[in-house]
Design a protein around this motif. Structure first.
Motif, PDB file in Angstrom:
ATOM      1  N   MET A  33      34.953  34.718  -8.764  1.00  0.00           N
ATOM      2  CA  MET A  33      34.534  34.394  -7.405  1.00  0.00           C
ATOM      3  C   MET A  33      35.679  34.644  -6.439  1.00  0.00           C
ATOM      4  N   SER A  34      35.335  35.281  -5.362  1.00  0.00           N
ATOM      5  CA  SER A  34      36.387  35.655  -4.427  1.00  0.00           C
ATOM      6  C   SER A  34      36.887  34.446  -3.664  1.00  0.00           C
ATOM      7  N   GLY A  35      38.031  34.618  -3.021  1.00  0.00           N
ATOM      8  CA  GLY A  35      38.663  33.512  -2.315  1.00  0.00           C
ATOM      9  C   GLY A  35      37.883  33.084  -1.087  1.00  0.00           C
ATOM     10  N   LEU A  36      38.333  31.985  -0.522  1.00  0.00           N
ATOM     11  CA  LEU A  36      37.633  31.391   0.610  1.00  0.00           C
ATOM     12  C   LEU A  36      37.510  32.355   1.785  1.00  0.00           C
ATOM     13  N   PHE A  37      38.607  33.022   2.116  1.00  0.00           N
ATOM     14  CA  PHE A  37      38.593  33.872   3.314  1.00  0.00           C
ATOM     15  C   PHE A  37      37.720  35.092   3.118  1.00  0.00           C
ATOM     16  N   ASN A  38      37.752  35.561   1.893  1.00  0.00           N
ATOM     17  CA  ASN A  38      36.894  36.682   1.557  1.00  0.00           C
ATOM     18  C   ASN A  38      35.422  36.323   1.718  1.00  0.00           C
ATOM     19  N   GLN A  39      35.107  35.170   1.155  1.00  0.00           N
ATOM     20  CA  GLN A  39      33.730  34.683   1.253  1.00  0.00           C
ATOM     21  C   GLN A  39      33.317  34.509   2.694  1.00  0.00           C
ATOM     22  N   LEU A  40      34.225  33.889   3.449  1.00  0.00           N
ATOM     23  CA  LEU A  40      33.909  33.595   4.840  1.00  0.00           C
ATOM     24  C   LEU A  40      33.678  34.885   5.615  1.00  0.00           C
ATOM     25  N   ARG A  41      34.503  35.882   5.322  1.00  0.00           N
ATOM     26  CA  ARG A  41      34.337  37.153   6.017  1.00  0.00           C
ATOM     27  C   ARG A  41      32.956  37.738   5.721  1.00  0.00           C
ATOM     28  N   GLN A  42      32.596  37.694   4.447  1.00  0.00           N
ATOM     29  CA  GLN A  42      31.280  38.215   4.076  1.00  0.00           C
ATOM     30  C   GLN A  42      30.165  37.442   4.773  1.00  0.00           C
ATOM     31  N   SER A  43      30.321  36.112   4.807  1.00  0.00           N
ATOM     32  CA  SER A  43      29.295  35.290   5.454  1.00  0.00           C
ATOM     33  C   SER A  43      29.157  35.653   6.923  1.00  0.00           C
ATOM     34  N   LEU A  44      30.293  35.886   7.572  1.00  0.00           N
ATOM     35  CA  LEU A  44      30.246  36.196   8.997  1.00  0.00           C
ATOM     36  C   LEU A  44      29.696  37.593   9.242  1.00  0.00           C
ATOM     37  N   GLN A  45      29.932  38.456   8.282  1.00  0.00           N
ATOM     38  CA  GLN A  45      29.386  39.808   8.434  1.00  0.00           C
ATOM     39  C   GLN A  45      27.877  39.822   8.226  1.00  0.00           C
ATOM     40  N   LYS A  46      27.414  38.932   7.378  1.00  0.00           N
ATOM     41  CA  LYS A  46      25.973  38.873   7.120  1.00  0.00           C
ATOM     42  C   LYS A  46      25.427  37.516   7.496  1.00  0.00           C
ATOM     43  N   PRO A  47      25.261  37.300   8.794  1.00  0.00           N
ATOM     44  CA  PRO A  47      24.880  35.958   9.230  1.00  0.00           C
ATOM     45  C   PRO A  47      23.383  35.683   9.102  1.00  0.00           C
ATOM     46  N   GLU A  48      22.602  36.673   8.665  1.00  0.00           N
ATOM     47  CA  GLU A  48      21.142  36.504   8.722  1.00  0.00           C
ATOM     48  C   GLU A  48      20.682  35.217   8.072  1.00  0.00           C
ATOM     49  N   PHE A  49      21.148  35.002   6.846  1.00  0.00           N
ATOM     50  CA  PHE A  49      20.600  33.876   6.093  1.00  0.00           C
ATOM     51  C   PHE A  49      20.950  32.529   6.713  1.00  0.00           C
ATOM     52  N   TRP A  50      22.251  32.287   6.889  1.00  0.00           N
ATOM     53  CA  TRP A  50      22.600  30.936   7.353  1.00  0.00           C
ATOM     54  C   TRP A  50      22.171  30.712   8.783  1.00  0.00           C
ATOM     55  N   ALA A  51      22.240  31.743   9.597  1.00  0.00           N
ATOM     56  CA  ALA A  51      21.827  31.576  10.986  1.00  0.00           C
ATOM     57  C   ALA A  51      20.332  31.298  11.050  1.00  0.00           C
ATOM     58  N   TYR A  52      19.573  32.090  10.316  1.00  0.00           N
ATOM     59  CA  TYR A  52      18.126  31.932  10.396  1.00  0.00           C
ATOM     60  C   TYR A  52      17.671  30.611   9.798  1.00  0.00           C
ATOM     61  N   SER A  53      18.257  30.251   8.653  1.00  0.00           N
ATOM     62  CA  SER A  53      17.758  29.030   8.031  1.00  0.00           C
ATOM     63  C   SER A  53      18.158  27.786   8.815  1.00  0.00           C
ATOM     64  N   SER A  54      19.321  27.823   9.465  1.00  0.00           N
ATOM     65  CA  SER A  54      19.655  26.643  10.261  1.00  0.00           C
ATOM     66  C   SER A  54      18.792  26.586  11.516  1.00  0.00           C
ATOM     67  N   TRP A  55      18.496  27.752  12.050  1.00  0.00           N
ATOM     68  CA  TRP A  55      17.628  27.801  13.221  1.00  0.00           C
ATOM     69  C   TRP A  55      16.244  27.257  12.869  1.00  0.00           C
ATOM     70  N   LEU A  56      15.731  27.662  11.718  1.00  0.00           N
ATOM     71  CA  LEU A  56      14.426  27.167  11.280  1.00  0.00           C
ATOM     72  C   LEU A  56      14.440  25.651  11.121  1.00  0.00           C
ATOM     73  N   ASP A  57      15.523  25.142  10.531  1.00  0.00           N
ATOM     74  CA  ASP A  57      15.634  23.698  10.339  1.00  0.00           C
ATOM     75  C   ASP A  57      15.514  22.955  11.664  1.00  0.00           C
ATOM     76  N   ILE A  58      16.177  23.497  12.673  1.00  0.00           N
ATOM     77  CA  ILE A  58      16.150  22.834  13.979  1.00  0.00           C
ATOM     78  C   ILE A  58      14.785  22.974  14.633  1.00  0.00           C
ATOM     79  N   VAL A  59      14.298  24.208  14.658  1.00  0.00           N
ATOM     80  CA  VAL A  59      13.064  24.484  15.386  1.00  0.00           C
ATOM     81  C   VAL A  59      11.883  23.725  14.801  1.00  0.00           C
ATOM     82  N   THR A  60      11.798  23.732  13.469  1.00  0.00           N
ATOM     83  CA  THR A  60      10.627  23.109  12.860  1.00  0.00           C
ATOM     84  C   THR A  60      10.635  21.593  13.064  1.00  0.00           C
TER      85      THR A  60
END
Lengths: 262, 324
Positions: free
Chosen positions: A1-28
């Motif tokens: 498993m890659s390091g924290l910063f690596n992971q974070l970079r990937q997460s920020l590059q691919k925000p679809e999942f966390w952005a969308y699911s948190s948005w859904l949580d709020i909206v619903t």
């Protein structure tokens, strides 16, 4: 498993999942209500406009300055406590995604933050009005938020990550934090003012042992046109550095066990 | 074009779990309640996978065979990347899609359509592709009419369909499947199987865990038998199934045992029934003879022949259910 910063970079590059699911949580959550997202404004506004004038009177404070103190304090505190209480169970509640092989845990930390930040941003709609109206806030001072809020978010990240990981490992940890959060609201100068106590007095020292005090201080003080106490700046800087280091360590050492824990 | 492959070397997985301490059979109802609340669970360790070695190369269709708890799903989860091995290595080349838990990872309060977005984004599919996915997913799952309904209003079968449709929408190099197909109405199951075959045919490697021997036989070329976290057999699919049958002849033995029990019950019932009928017939006969004796007190009648109860008992509606 890659390091924290690596992971974070990937997460920020691919925000679809966390952005969308948190948005859904709020909206619903508000979908079936009449006022919908307007409810997001309610807690901080009620706190500011009802409790504010009342306590200003009780404590004999200048209302313009006190409402800023109370409103901003509560908005930041609320974001902090929301992140923590959401993060405690975030890995467990996202178990299906993790089990399907999405083990980039930074996604889930960002999800907690995104939710809380959104609430914060919404409550700021009202707060900006208060800041503009308040005579205690010099013009231009509002802009300091653009600098101080990102510092808070930076801290929220390591908090969310560590809490999520520890919460997944031990249910006791979650209980401890919930209890602390409840106490924290009273211990943290949101309603009262911590800087009334001198730095060298016993009360002052106790107040300044609370990390939340410093986080609130670096946001609030600039709004009045003051520079935050040097102690607070140092405390926040240390917290940020140590926190991220701890998060990176936990990530390297323990994140691989998370699927097993949950 | 890269060659898809899975290489597993000395793989082992040890996990902690919590066990409630063993209790003496409680003395009272209250003690049971109290014990459940106060007993502190202990942390123990279990070896789920034990020194597993294999490699799968492109084109292979591998069946994981084993009893419940043998480690099939765990091995799949490890290959999916969820579980990190505690020892050994696992190397995977090629994109992989795990179909391990369909129907999970939804937001209940969100609509069907929003859930498609959610699941697809969790699968790391870029948003531009997701938009194109929505229509075919709704079509395949036949949920187009209720696309804007909240998920919690759906039946479990409908949710299963949705999950299946999303998970199989995209073709991957490696497919990891756990047995779950089978809910839903017959028509959907048929279509799902077609789709699955299609995906299986289109992917370079398939690993499938299932108990359906016919399915395994038709899909797979190679079989690995797992037992207690170890691979005890690895070879041709029919050999593997035979080996599994040899290891666990539960089927045959259970059948024989059931047959025996059914027979014993049948005989018991037959005997009881026969006795009952005999008693009845004797009573009837006695009654009749007394009555006729009273009626024809003067003229002596011939005694009736003695009844034979056995044939009556034989057709005495004992349910001779086929012993399967």
């Amino acid at each position: 498993m890659s390091g924290l910063f690596n992971q974070l970079r990937q997460s920020l590059q691919k925000p679809e999942f966390w952005a969308y699911s948190s948005w859904l949580d709020i909206v619903t959550r508000y979908r079936r209500t009449r006022l919908g997202l307007l409810w997001l404004l309610a807690p901080v506004m009620v706190f500011t406009f009802v409790t504010g004038p009342l306590y200003a009177k009780l404590f004999g404070r200048d209302i313009a300055s006190y409402m800023v103190h109370l409103g901003m304090g509560y908005a930041i505190w609320r974001m902090l406590s929301m992140v923590i209480s959401d993060a405690i169970n975030s890995l467990r509640s996202n178990k299906p995604f993790i089990m399907d092989g999405n083990v980039r845990l930074t996604d889930y930390a960002l999800k907690s933050i995104a939710k809380a930040f959104f609430y914060f941003a919404f409550s700021m709609i009202g707060m900006i009005g208060v800041l503009i109206w308040s005579s205690a806030v010099p013009t231009g001072a509002i802009l300091t938020l653009l600098l101080t809020v990102p510092v808070i978010v930076l801290n929220l990240f390591w908090i969310a990550y560590c809490v999520a990981l520890l919460g997944a490992r031990s249910p006791d940890f979650g209980q401890v934090l919930q209890t602390l959060l409840m106490m924290g609201m009273l211990f943290t100068p949101i309603i009262w003012e911590g800087n009334r106590f001198a730095t060298d007095s016993t009360a002052g020292i106790i107040v300044r042992l609370n990390p939340a005090y410093h986080l609130l201080e670096i946001v609030r003080a600039p709004l009045y046109g003051h520079v935050p106490e040097s102690g607070s700046i140092a405390a926040v800087a240390t917290m940020t550095a140590v926190g991220w280091a701890v998060a990176a360590f936990l990530c390297r050492r323990y994140s691989r066990y998370v699927p097993i824990w949950i | 074009m890269t060659h898809a492959s899975i290489k597993v070397k000395n793989l082992s997985l040890v996990v902690p779990y919590y066990a409630q301490p063993e209790e003496a059979p409680s003395s009272s109802w209250f003690a049971t309640l109290f014990g459940a609340a106060t007993a502190v669970p202990r942390r123990r360790f279990a070896t789920l996978l034990d020194n597993v070695n294999f490699s799968i190369s492109e084109g292979e269709r591998v069946a994981l065979i084993g009893r419940n708890g043998a480690g099939k799903s765990t091995l799949l989860r490890t290959m999916a990347g969820a579980f990190q091995p505690s020892g050994g290595r696992i190397e995977i080349t090629g994109s992989r899609q795990a179909l391990l838990s369909v129907g999970l990872g939804f937001n209940k309060e969100a609509t069907v359509q929003e859930n498609i977005y959610l699941r697809a984004s969790a699968m790391n599919i870029p948003s531009s592709e997701i938009r194109e996915m929505v229509e075919p997913v709704l079509e395949f799952s036949e949920l187009g009419e209720i696309a804007n309904r909240r998920l919690l209003t759906l039946s479990s079968g409908q949710k299963m369909r949705l999950g299946f449709a999303i998970s199989t929408m995209i073709q991957h190099d490696i497919m990891l499947l756990d047995e779950w197909l089978g809910t839903g109405d017959a028509q959907f199951v048929r279509r799902a199987q077609e789709r699955l075959m299609d995906r299986v045919n289109g992917s370079k490697i398939v690993v499938l865990a299932s108990h359906k021997h016919s399915l395994l036989k038709s899909l797979c070329t190679r079989g690995m038998v797992l037992d207690g976290g170890r691979i005890v057999f690895d070879g041709d699919i029919s050999d593997a199934l035979a080996e599994y049958g040899r290891l666990y002849p539960v089927h045959e033995r259970a059948k024989a045992r059931r047959r025996k029990v059914v027979k014993a019950i049948e005989q018991k019932v037959k005997k009881k029934l026969a006795a009952k009928i005999r008693k009845q017939v004797v009573a009837e006969f006695n009654e009749q003879t007394t009555a006729s004796a009273v009626r024809s007190a003067k003229s002596k009648s011939k005694p009736k022949p003695k009844p034979k109860p056995e044939p009556a008992a034989a057709e005495g509606s004992v349910n001779k259910g086929e012993s399967r």
